[in-house]
Design a protein around this motif. Structure first.
Motif, PDB file in Angstrom:
ATOM      1  N   LEU A  95       0.835  -1.205   0.000  1.00  0.00           N
ATOM      2  CA  LEU A  95       0.000   0.000   0.000  1.00  0.00           C
ATOM      3  C   LEU A  95       0.867   1.250   0.000  1.00  0.00           C
ATOM      4  O   LEU A  95       0.566   2.227  -0.701  1.00  0.00           O
ATOM      5  CB  LEU A  95      -0.941   0.010   1.208  1.00  0.00           C
ATOM      6  N   ASP A  96       1.963   1.227   0.770  1.00  0.00           N
ATOM      7  CA  ASP A  96       2.886   2.363   0.798  1.00  0.00           C
ATOM      8  C   ASP A  96       3.470   2.623  -0.586  1.00  0.00           C
ATOM      9  O   ASP A  96       3.572   3.778  -1.016  1.00  0.00           O
ATOM     10  CB  ASP A  96       4.036   2.112   1.781  1.00  0.00           C
ATOM     11  N   SER A  97       3.848   1.563  -1.288  1.00  0.00           N
ATOM     12  CA  SER A  97       4.471   1.736  -2.602  1.00  0.00           C
ATOM     13  C   SER A  97       3.484   2.316  -3.619  1.00  0.00           C
ATOM     14  O   SER A  97       3.893   2.975  -4.574  1.00  0.00           O
ATOM     15  CB  SER A  97       5.049   0.408  -3.109  1.00  0.00           C
ATOM     16  N   ILE A  98       2.207   2.091  -3.393  1.00  0.00           N
ATOM     17  CA  ILE A  98       1.169   2.660  -4.265  1.00  0.00           C
ATOM     18  C   ILE A  98       0.829   4.085  -3.834  1.00  0.00           C
ATOM     19  O   ILE A  98       0.263   4.864  -4.596  1.00  0.00           O
ATOM     20  CB  ILE A  98      -0.093   1.762  -4.244  1.00  0.00           C
ATOM     21  N   GLY A  99       1.187   4.437  -2.608  1.00  0.00           N
ATOM     22  CA  GLY A  99       0.895   5.774  -2.093  1.00  0.00           C
ATOM     23  C   GLY A  99      -0.481   5.884  -1.464  1.00  0.00           C
ATOM     24  O   GLY A  99      -1.065   6.964  -1.440  1.00  0.00           O
ATOM     25  N   LEU A 100      -0.997   4.783  -0.927  1.00  0.00           N
ATOM     26  CA  LEU A 100      -2.312   4.785  -0.294  1.00  0.00           C
ATOM     27  C   LEU A 100      -2.144   4.916   1.218  1.00  0.00           C
ATOM     28  O   LEU A 100      -1.346   4.216   1.823  1.00  0.00           O
ATOM     29  CB  LEU A 100      -3.066   3.504  -0.650  1.00  0.00           C
ATOM     30  N   LYS A 101      -2.917   5.832   1.815  1.00  0.00           N
ATOM     31  CA  LYS A 101      -2.820   6.084   3.250  1.00  0.00           C
ATOM     32  C   LYS A 101      -3.563   5.006   4.031  1.00  0.00           C
ATOM     33  O   LYS A 101      -4.686   4.642   3.672  1.00  0.00           O
ATOM     34  CB  LYS A 101      -3.385   7.463   3.591  1.00  0.00           C
ATOM     35  N   HIS A 102      -2.938   4.517   5.102  1.00  0.00           N
ATOM     36  CA  HIS A 102      -3.526   3.438   5.887  1.00  0.00           C
ATOM     37  C   HIS A 102      -2.920   3.438   7.286  1.00  0.00           C
ATOM     38  O   HIS A 102      -1.899   4.069   7.530  1.00  0.00           O
ATOM     39  CB  HIS A 102      -3.251   2.084   5.216  1.00  0.00           C
ATOM     40  N   ASN A 103      -3.560   2.695   8.178  1.00  0.00           N
ATOM     41  CA  ASN A 103      -2.969   2.490   9.502  1.00  0.00           C
ATOM     42  C   ASN A 103      -2.038   1.278   9.438  1.00  0.00           C
ATOM     43  O   ASN A 103      -2.011   0.546   8.440  1.00  0.00           O
ATOM     44  CB  ASN A 103      -4.059   2.276  10.560  1.00  0.00           C
ATOM     45  N   VAL A 104      -1.269   1.097  10.484  1.00  0.00           N
ATOM     46  CA  VAL A 104      -0.462  -0.111  10.637  1.00  0.00           C
ATOM     47  C   VAL A 104      -0.968  -0.793  11.898  1.00  0.00           C
ATOM     48  O   VAL A 104      -0.735  -0.306  13.004  1.00  0.00           O
ATOM     49  CB  VAL A 104       1.046   0.209  10.740  1.00  0.00           C
ATOM     50  N   PRO A 105      -1.696  -1.882  11.747  1.00  0.00           N
ATOM     51  CA  PRO A 105      -2.299  -2.524  12.913  1.00  0.00           C
ATOM     52  C   PRO A 105      -1.256  -3.078  13.873  1.00  0.00           C
ATOM     53  O   PRO A 105      -0.205  -3.549  13.455  1.00  0.00           O
ATOM     54  CB  PRO A 105      -3.153  -3.638  12.310  1.00  0.00           C
ATOM     55  N   GLN A 106      -1.574  -3.009  15.157  1.00  0.00           N
ATOM     56  CA  GLN A 106      -0.663  -3.493  16.191  1.00  0.00           C
ATOM     57  C   GLN A 106      -1.006  -4.896  16.658  1.00  0.00           C
ATOM     58  O   GLN A 106      -0.187  -5.539  17.303  1.00  0.00           O
ATOM     59  CB  GLN A 106      -0.689  -2.539  17.387  1.00  0.00           C
ATOM     60  N   GLY A 107      -2.221  -5.368  16.367  1.00  0.00           N
ATOM     61  CA  GLY A 107      -2.576  -6.694  16.860  1.00  0.00           C
ATOM     62  C   GLY A 107      -3.706  -7.344  16.100  1.00  0.00           C
ATOM     63  O   GLY A 107      -4.113  -8.448  16.424  1.00  0.00           O
ATOM     64  N   ALA A 108      -4.213  -6.702  15.098  1.00  0.00           N
ATOM     65  CA  ALA A 108      -5.299  -7.266  14.294  1.00  0.00           C
ATOM     66  C   ALA A 108      -4.763  -7.615  12.914  1.00  0.00           C
ATOM     67  O   ALA A 108      -3.676  -7.197  12.545  1.00  0.00           O
ATOM     68  CB  ALA A 108      -6.425  -6.238  14.156  1.00  0.00           C
ATOM     69  N   TYR A 109      -5.528  -8.383  12.158  1.00  0.00           N
ATOM     70  CA  TYR A 109      -5.096  -8.625  10.792  1.00  0.00           C
ATOM     71  C   TYR A 109      -6.006  -7.935   9.784  1.00  0.00           C
ATOM     72  O   TYR A 109      -6.405  -8.475   8.780  1.00  0.00           O
ATOM     73  CB  TYR A 109      -4.873 -10.096  10.470  1.00  0.00           C
ATOM     74  N   TYR A 110      -6.280  -6.694  10.111  1.00  0.00           N
ATOM     75  CA  TYR A 110      -7.045  -5.812   9.238  1.00  0.00           C
ATOM     76  C   TYR A 110      -6.294  -4.497   9.098  1.00  0.00           C
ATOM     77  O   TYR A 110      -5.740  -4.001  10.063  1.00  0.00           O
ATOM     78  CB  TYR A 110      -8.422  -5.510   9.832  1.00  0.00           C
ATOM     79  N   VAL A 111      -6.329  -3.940   7.902  1.00  0.00           N
ATOM     80  CA  VAL A 111      -5.743  -2.628   7.637  1.00  0.00           C
ATOM     81  C   VAL A 111      -6.879  -1.691   7.260  1.00  0.00           C
ATOM     82  O   VAL A 111      -7.716  -2.039   6.427  1.00  0.00           O
ATOM     83  CB  VAL A 111      -4.712  -2.691   6.486  1.00  0.00           C
ATOM     84  N   MET A 112      -6.911  -0.525   7.882  1.00  0.00           N
ATOM     85  CA  MET A 112      -7.891   0.491   7.524  1.00  0.00           C
ATOM     86  C   MET A 112      -7.216   1.475   6.571  1.00  0.00           C
ATOM     87  O   MET A 112      -6.185   2.065   6.915  1.00  0.00           O
ATOM     88  CB  MET A 112      -8.388   1.226   8.766  1.00  0.00           C
ATOM     89  N   MET A 113      -7.789   1.617   5.372  1.00  0.00           N
ATOM     90  CA  MET A 113      -7.245   2.530   4.373  1.00  0.00           C
ATOM     91  C   MET A 113      -8.132   3.765   4.281  1.00  0.00           C
ATOM     92  O   MET A 113      -9.358   3.668   4.241  1.00  0.00           O
ATOM     93  CB  MET A 113      -7.158   1.851   3.006  1.00  0.00           C
ATOM     94  N   ASP A 114      -7.501   4.912   4.216  1.00  0.00           N
ATOM     95  CA  ASP A 114      -8.198   6.193   4.116  1.00  0.00           C
ATOM     96  C   ASP A 114      -8.546   6.448   2.646  1.00  0.00           C
ATOM     97  O   ASP A 114      -7.673   6.468   1.783  1.00  0.00           O
ATOM     98  CB  ASP A 114      -7.288   7.297   4.643  1.00  0.00           C
ATOM     99  N   ILE A 115      -9.837   6.633   2.371  1.00  0.00           N
ATOM    100  CA  ILE A 115     -10.293   6.866   0.987  1.00  0.00           C
ATOM    101  C   ILE A 115     -10.688   8.315   0.753  1.00  0.00           C
ATOM    102  O   ILE A 115     -11.321   8.629  -0.256  1.00  0.00           O
ATOM    103  CB  ILE A 115     -11.464   5.918   0.622  1.00  0.00           C
ATOM    104  N   SER A 116     -10.300   9.214   1.652  1.00  0.00           N
ATOM    105  CA  SER A 116     -10.692  10.628   1.556  1.00  0.00           C
ATOM    106  C   SER A 116     -10.371  11.228   0.194  1.00  0.00           C
ATOM    107  O   SER A 116     -11.153  12.020  -0.349  1.00  0.00           O
ATOM    108  CB  SER A 116     -10.000  11.455   2.647  1.00  0.00           C
ATOM    109  N   GLU A 117      -9.216  10.861  -0.361  1.00  0.00           N
ATOM    110  CA  GLU A 117      -8.796  11.469  -1.632  1.00  0.00           C
ATOM    111  C   GLU A 117      -9.768  11.196  -2.777  1.00  0.00           C
ATOM    112  O   GLU A 117      -9.762  11.911  -3.774  1.00  0.00           O
ATOM    113  CB  GLU A 117      -7.397  10.984  -2.027  1.00  0.00           C
ATOM    114  N   PHE A 118     -10.629  10.185  -2.633  1.00  0.00           N
ATOM    115  CA  PHE A 118     -11.545   9.832  -3.715  1.00  0.00           C
ATOM    116  C   PHE A 118     -12.877  10.570  -3.633  1.00  0.00           C
ATOM    117  O   PHE A 118     -13.673  10.525  -4.572  1.00  0.00           O
ATOM    118  CB  PHE A 118     -11.755   8.316  -3.758  1.00  0.00           C
ATOM    119  N   GLY A 119     -13.137  11.261  -2.505  1.00  0.00           N
ATOM    120  CA  GLY A 119     -14.300  12.139  -2.392  1.00  0.00           C
ATOM    121  C   GLY A 119     -15.644  11.447  -2.289  1.00  0.00           C
ATOM    122  O   GLY A 119     -16.671  12.066  -2.569  1.00  0.00           O
ATOM    123  N   TYR A 120     -15.685  10.213  -1.886  1.00  0.00           N
ATOM    124  CA  TYR A 120     -16.960   9.497  -1.743  1.00  0.00           C
ATOM    125  C   TYR A 120     -17.642   9.899  -0.444  1.00  0.00           C
ATOM    126  O   TYR A 120     -17.001   9.994   0.597  1.00  0.00           O
ATOM    127  CB  TYR A 120     -16.727   7.987  -1.720  1.00  0.00           C
TER     128      TYR A 120
END
Length: 182
Positions: A95-120
């Motif tokens: 995701l970093d190499s694509i330039g997508l903003k996201h959290n880095v989970p500390q104990g879960a196996y889910y990543v939350m990605m910020d979609i603000s740039e897409f304006g939905y």
């Protein structure tokens, strides 16, 4: 590098804490629907009474089978930690190499990605477009918040590396296939 601190281990908290957990994800038995509670004896007695009215209980053979898992030594948990840390790093670095903003989970196996740039206005609509136009599935972040949060989507990275790499390859075309709105 993070350490989970159980609330019940803090001074004076055991007698005021009910710890509830599931065995599903730790042991890859999600369909079995097994879990447990840890609480002081008098509270456990009340939990058992409520449990009797809410469910008929898990199948006895599944309860017997999970005893094996509960007796695993620490090496099992070390292997699970290493496995999911590697998968998290693979996916987050992609995701970093694509330039997508996201959290880095500390104990879960889910990543939350910020979609603000897409304006939905709707994260659900974004997820639908992501699946149909990009070929990657995500869950609307709003499913996990009481507040009106619509700028996050959740990816699950407990998948085979080939699946994660394929998703990342598809996500490279995200900005070409889903243009920012408004």
């Amino acid at each position: 590098p993070h350490e989970h601190v159980y609330m019940a281990t803090l001074p004076g908290m055991f007698e005021r804490t009910i710890s509830c957990s599931s065995l599903s994800k730790t042991y890859s038995i999600t369909g079995w629907r097994l879990g447990y509670t840890i609480a002081p004896a008098e509270i456990t007695e009340r939990i058992k009474k409520v449990h009797d009215f809410l469910t008929v209980g898990a199948a006895a053979p599944l309860q017997e089978a999970v005893v094996t898992a509960l007796n695993f030594d620490d090496s099992y948990y070390d292997e699970v930690l290493d496995l999911y840390t590697a998968k998290r790093d693979l996916f987050c670095q992609g995701l970093d190499s694509i330039g997508l903003k996201h959290n880095v989970p500390q104990g879960a196996y889910y990543v939350m990605m910020d979609i603000s740039e897409f304006g939905y206005d709707s994260d659900l609509e974004f997820c639908e477009d992501l699946a149909s136009k990009v070929g990657v599935g995500a869950v609307p972040g709003s499913s996990f918040f009481r507040e009106p949060v619509n700028h996050l989507v959740r990816f699950h990275f407990a998948k085979r590396d080939e699946t994660l790499n394929a998703a990342l390859e598809n996500l490279k075309s995200l900005r070409d296939k889903i243009k920012p709105r408004g």
